[in-house]
Design a protein around this motif. Structure first.
Motif, PDB file in Angstrom:
ATOM      1  N   LEU A 102       0.829  -1.205   0.000  1.00 11.22           N
ATOM      2  CA  LEU A 102       0.000   0.000   0.000  1.00 11.22           C
ATOM      3  C   LEU A 102       0.866   1.259   0.000  1.00 11.22           C
ATOM      4  N   VAL A 103       1.846   1.316   0.909  1.00 12.87           N
ATOM      5  CA  VAL A 103       2.707   2.500   1.022  1.00 12.87           C
ATOM      6  C   VAL A 103       3.576   2.649  -0.232  1.00 12.87           C
ATOM      7  N   SER A 104       4.138   1.555  -0.713  1.00 10.50           N
ATOM      8  CA  SER A 104       5.002   1.662  -1.892  1.00 10.50           C
ATOM      9  C   SER A 104       4.196   2.037  -3.135  1.00 10.50           C
ATOM     10  N   SER A 105       2.970   1.560  -3.257  1.00 12.36           N
ATOM     11  CA  SER A 105       2.128   1.937  -4.403  1.00 12.36           C
ATOM     12  C   SER A 105       1.792   3.419  -4.358  1.00 12.36           C
ATOM     13  N   GLU A 106       1.455   3.903  -3.182  1.00 14.21           N
ATOM     14  CA  GLU A 106       1.141   5.328  -3.027  1.00 14.21           C
ATOM     15  C   GLU A 106       2.376   6.182  -3.311  1.00 14.21           C
ATOM     16  N   ALA A 107       3.535   5.756  -2.809  1.00 12.69           N
ATOM     17  CA  ALA A 107       4.776   6.493  -3.052  1.00 12.69           C
ATOM     18  C   ALA A 107       5.126   6.463  -4.539  1.00 12.69           C
ATOM     19  N   ASN A 108       4.897   5.342  -5.187  1.00 12.80           N
ATOM     20  CA  ASN A 108       5.153   5.239  -6.621  1.00 12.80           C
ATOM     21  C   ASN A 108       4.250   6.186  -7.401  1.00 12.80           C
ATOM     22  N   GLU A 109       3.002   6.277  -6.992  1.00 16.54           N
ATOM     23  CA  GLU A 109       2.065   7.186  -7.664  1.00 16.54           C
ATOM     24  C   GLU A 109       2.521   8.637  -7.501  1.00 16.54           C
ATOM     25  N   MET A 110       2.970   8.987  -6.292  1.00 17.76           N
ATOM     26  CA  MET A 110       3.476  10.353  -6.057  1.00 17.76           C
ATOM     27  C   MET A 110       4.722  10.614  -6.893  1.00 17.76           C
ATOM     28  N   ASN A 129       3.658  11.205 -10.427  1.00 17.56           N
ATOM     29  CA  ASN A 129       3.033  12.531 -10.562  1.00 17.56           C
ATOM     30  C   ASN A 129       4.093  13.628 -10.637  1.00 17.56           C
ATOM     31  N   GLN A 130       5.215  13.428 -10.003  1.00 18.91           N
ATOM     32  CA  GLN A 130       6.308  14.413 -10.033  1.00 18.91           C
ATOM     33  C   GLN A 130       7.258  14.137 -11.204  1.00 18.91           C
ATOM     34  N   GLN A 131       6.907  13.153 -12.003  1.00 18.80           N
ATOM     35  CA  GLN A 131       7.711  12.737 -13.157  1.00 18.80           C
ATOM     36  C   GLN A 131       9.136  12.353 -12.747  1.00 18.80           C
ATOM     37  N   LYS A 132       9.226  11.651 -11.638  1.00 18.84           N
ATOM     38  CA  LYS A 132      10.508  11.131 -11.148  1.00 18.84           C
ATOM     39  C   LYS A 132      10.537   9.637 -11.422  1.00 18.84           C
ATOM     40  N   LYS A 133      11.745   9.095 -11.497  1.00 18.10           N
ATOM     41  CA  LYS A 133      11.879   7.665 -11.765  1.00 18.10           C
ATOM     42  C   LYS A 133      12.314   6.881 -10.536  1.00 18.10           C
ATOM     43  N   THR A 134      12.696   7.578  -9.470  1.00 14.93           N
ATOM     44  CA  THR A 134      13.173   6.913  -8.262  1.00 14.93           C
ATOM     45  C   THR A 134      12.340   7.343  -7.070  1.00 14.93           C
ATOM     46  N   ILE A 135      11.853   6.357  -6.321  1.00 16.33           N
ATOM     47  CA  ILE A 135      11.116   6.659  -5.095  1.00 16.33           C
ATOM     48  C   ILE A 135      12.132   7.044  -4.030  1.00 16.33           C
ATOM     49  N   THR A 136      11.926   8.193  -3.419  1.00 17.03           N
ATOM     50  CA  THR A 136      12.832   8.674  -2.376  1.00 17.03           C
ATOM     51  C   THR A 136      12.167   8.535  -1.013  1.00 17.03           C
ATOM     52  N   PRO A 137      12.927   8.710   0.055  1.00 16.58           N
ATOM     53  CA  PRO A 137      12.318   8.672   1.385  1.00 16.58           C
ATOM     54  C   PRO A 137      11.209   9.721   1.550  1.00 16.58           C
ATOM     55  N   ASP A 138      11.369  10.859   0.903  1.00 14.98           N
ATOM     56  CA  ASP A 138      10.310  11.882   0.990  1.00 14.98           C
ATOM     57  C   ASP A 138       9.001  11.381   0.391  1.00 14.98           C
ATOM     58  N   ILE A 142       8.009   8.277   0.425  1.00 17.07           N
ATOM     59  CA  ILE A 142       7.458   7.331   1.403  1.00 17.07           C
ATOM     60  C   ILE A 142       6.785   8.096   2.546  1.00 17.07           C
ATOM     61  N   LEU A 143       7.450   9.136   3.044  1.00 13.87           N
ATOM     62  CA  LEU A 143       6.884   9.923   4.148  1.00 13.87           C
ATOM     63  C   LEU A 143       5.593  10.618   3.712  1.00 13.87           C
ATOM     64  N   SER A 144       5.567  11.114   2.496  1.00 11.06           N
ATOM     65  CA  SER A 144       4.345  11.747   1.978  1.00 11.06           C
ATOM     66  C   SER A 144       3.236  10.707   1.814  1.00 11.06           C
ATOM     67  N   ALA A 145       3.611   9.501   1.386  1.00 14.90           N
ATOM     68  CA  ALA A 145       2.623   8.435   1.225  1.00 14.90           C
ATOM     69  C   ALA A 145       2.017   8.064   2.581  1.00 14.90           C
ATOM     70  N   LEU A 146       2.844   8.016   3.619  1.00 12.23           N
ATOM     71  CA  LEU A 146       2.321   7.725   4.960  1.00 12.23           C
ATOM     72  C   LEU A 146       1.285   8.774   5.355  1.00 12.23           C
ATOM     73  N   ASP A 147       1.598  10.036   5.098  1.00 15.20           N
ATOM     74  CA  ASP A 147       0.661  11.129   5.401  1.00 15.20           C
ATOM     75  C   ASP A 147      -0.618  10.972   4.600  1.00 15.20           C
ATOM     76  N   SER A 148      -0.478  10.751   3.323  1.00 11.44           N
ATOM     77  CA  SER A 148      -1.627  10.671   2.428  1.00 11.44           C
ATOM     78  C   SER A 148      -2.550   9.496   2.769  1.00 11.44           C
ATOM     79  N   LEU A 149      -1.973   8.409   3.293  1.00  7.97           N
ATOM     80  CA  LEU A 149      -2.773   7.223   3.625  1.00  7.97           C
ATOM     81  C   LEU A 149      -3.330   7.262   5.048  1.00  7.97           C
ATOM     82  N   GLY A 150      -3.026   8.335   5.779  1.00  4.96           N
ATOM     83  CA  GLY A 150      -3.554   8.451   7.138  1.00  4.96           C
ATOM     84  C   GLY A 150      -2.639   7.849   8.195  1.00  4.96           C
ATOM     85  N   PHE A 151      -1.409   7.595   7.835  1.00 10.36           N
ATOM     86  CA  PHE A 151      -0.437   7.051   8.789  1.00 10.36           C
ATOM     87  C   PHE A 151       0.590   8.107   9.191  1.00 10.36           C
ATOM     88  N   GLY A 152       0.168   9.343   9.229  1.00 14.18           N
ATOM     89  CA  GLY A 152       1.058  10.451   9.557  1.00 14.18           C
ATOM     90  C   GLY A 152       1.700  10.306  10.928  1.00 14.18           C
TER      91      GLY A 152
END
Length: 187
Positions: free
Chosen positions: A57-65, A68-77, A79-89
């Motif tokens: 769930l978290v990796s899919s959300e981070a991949n989507e973010m 959306n930013q047109q990046k090819k590498t998932i960064t820690p940021d 992942i942290l944004s995905a946690l926030d977006s999924l309600g795991f802030g």
């Protein structure tokens, strides 16, 4: 793990095993977190499935973010944004702490951290100990070489004494050697 959400396809049972946390790693984590509690096998399986689903769930959300930013590498940021977006802030600070710890461990590894650095003995003391060991080894080597030289000298002296004793016996008793030669002629 069958995923029936829109935009995803179901996976076969063989793919499910490939996308899960190794059981040994999970069992180790459980034992470290709750050492005095027994966990039933079906409860372990449920924890394993929950962990796998959470990671997915978290990796899919981070991949989507990331996309959306047109990046090819998932960064820690991401992942942290995905946690926030999924309600795991609430987990973000702990995730940041783990990230920082991981960076420090990686930095120590890159730096070439070794038992030497972690020994707690000052470098000067270690150098002094090393020099003592070298001196001791040189002394032992010199003693060994001297002992070998003495043994060789004794062996050479012994050999010379045997040759001298053998030569004096032959000179003192010339008939016996001639007699031995005569015996060969008559056989």
């Amino acid at each position: 793990m069958a995923d029936n959400r829109p935009g995803t396809s179901s996976m076969s049972a063989g793919d499910d095993d490939d996308l899960s946390i190794p059981r040994a790693a999970l069992n180790k984590m459980i034992k470290e977190l709750v050492p005095n509690i027994r966990i039933a096998n079906d409860a372990r399986e449920l924890i394993l499935n929950c962990c796998t689903e959470f990671i997915h769930l978290v990796s899919s959300e981070a991949n989507e973010m990331c996309n959306n930013q047109q990046k090819k590498t998932i960064t820690p940021d991401h992942i942290l944004s995905a946690l926030d977006s999924l309600g795991f802030g609430a987990y973000k600070e702990e995730a940041r702490a783990v990230l920082q710890e991981t960076k420090e461990v990686a930095k120590r590894k890159r730096k070439g951290s070794s038992r030497l650095e972690n020994s707690g003995i000052p470098e000067e003391e270690l150098l002094r100990q090393q020099q003592e060991l070298f001196a001791k080894a040189r002394l032992e080597q010199a003693q060994l070489e001297q002992q070998q030289w003495l043994q060789m000298q004794q062996a050479a002296l012994h050999q010379q004494q045997q040759l001298a004793a053998g030569g004096s016996q032959g000179a003192a008793n010339p008939q016996s050697s001639a007699k031995e030669d005569d015996d060969d002629d008559y056989n």
